[in-house]
Design a protein around this motif. Structure first.
Motif, PDB file in Angstrom:
ATOM      1  N   VAL A   1       0.864  -1.174   0.000  1.00  0.00           N
ATOM      2  CA  VAL A   1       0.000   0.000   0.000  1.00  0.00           C
ATOM      3  C   VAL A   1       0.901   1.225   0.000  1.00  0.00           C
ATOM      4  N   THR A   2       0.607   2.185  -0.854  1.00  0.00           N
ATOM      5  CA  THR A   2       1.379   3.426  -0.893  1.00  0.00           C
ATOM      6  C   THR A   2       0.970   4.320   0.270  1.00  0.00           C
ATOM      7  N   VAL A   3       1.954   4.692   1.090  1.00  0.00           N
ATOM      8  CA  VAL A   3       1.746   5.642   2.187  1.00  0.00           C
ATOM      9  C   VAL A   3       2.788   6.739   1.987  1.00  0.00           C
ATOM     10  N   THR A   4       2.351   7.830   1.417  1.00  0.00           N
ATOM     11  CA  THR A   4       3.258   8.928   1.093  1.00  0.00           C
ATOM     12  C   THR A   4       3.973   9.415   2.356  1.00  0.00           C
ATOM     13  N   GLY A   5       5.297   9.465   2.297  1.00  0.00           N
ATOM     14  CA  GLY A   5       6.107   9.929   3.417  1.00  0.00           C
ATOM     15  C   GLY A   5       6.659   8.819   4.286  1.00  0.00           C
ATOM     16  N   ALA A   6       6.192   7.592   4.103  1.00  0.00           N
ATOM     17  CA  ALA A   6       6.719   6.476   4.898  1.00  0.00           C
ATOM     18  C   ALA A   6       8.194   6.260   4.563  1.00  0.00           C
ATOM     19  N   THR A   7       8.988   6.015   5.594  1.00  0.00           N
ATOM     20  CA  THR A   7      10.410   5.759   5.382  1.00  0.00           C
ATOM     21  C   THR A   7      10.822   4.514   6.161  1.00  0.00           C
ATOM     22  N   LEU A   8      11.880   3.876   5.698  1.00  0.00           N
ATOM     23  CA  LEU A   8      12.406   2.699   6.387  1.00  0.00           C
ATOM     24  C   LEU A   8      12.676   3.053   7.847  1.00  0.00           C
ATOM     25  N   GLY A   9      12.286   2.182   8.745  1.00  0.00           N
ATOM     26  CA  GLY A   9      12.468   2.417  10.171  1.00  0.00           C
ATOM     27  C   GLY A   9      11.223   2.945  10.866  1.00  0.00           C
ATOM     28  N   ASP A  10      10.237   3.424  10.102  1.00  0.00           N
ATOM     29  CA  ASP A  10       8.978   3.851  10.706  1.00  0.00           C
ATOM     30  C   ASP A  10       8.228   2.634  11.237  1.00  0.00           C
TER      31      ASP A  10
END
Length: 131
Positions: free
Chosen positions: A68-77
């Motif tokens: 699912v695309t979650v704009t702003g998600a980054t590895l480690g979240d």
């Protein structure tokens, strides 16, 4: 000053005593209260998205993964997911697998086949702001 509290990962199990269960719940409530305070103080960014998803018929031991695309998600979240239908014992886990992408895994360990049908997959991502 930021208080960091780690949520202990508790495997599904029966508690030996009511006190053991109460201690586990107390730890979870403490974690959730700190998280609530951090969100209220704008120390945590919360992002969410949803998508329609129809997991394949899962035989025992099988799984299916979607993104699912979650704009702003980054590895480690921190990522979490919920499905709009009864999971019938299927386990759902979520993780940030790439920038702007949350992977969600449906894993069947129920002992039989499960066909969930089409539903709404909701995902969320938490990120603590830098101090």
């Amino acid at each position: 000053i930021h208080e960091v509290v780690s949520l202990p990962l508790l495997p599904p199990r029966r508690f030996e005593t009511l006190l053991d269960a109460e201690e586990a719940l107390e730890s979870i409530w403490k974690y959730l209260d700190v998280l609530r305070q951090q969100i209220a103080q704008d120390q945590v960014v919360v992002q969410e998205a949803s998508a329609t998803y129809d997991p394949a018929n899962l035989v025992d031991g099988a799984g299916a993964t979607t993104t699912v695309t979650v704009t702003g998600a980054t590895l480690g979240d921190v990522a979490f997911a919920a499905f709009s239908l009864d999971l019938q014992g299927v386990q759902v886990t979520a993780y940030v697998s790439a920038a702007d992408t949350v992977s969600v895994r449906f894993q069947n360990e129920t002992g039989g086949a499960v066909d969930l049908g089409s539903g709404t997959l909701r995902v969320g991502v938490l990120r603590w702001k830098s101090v």
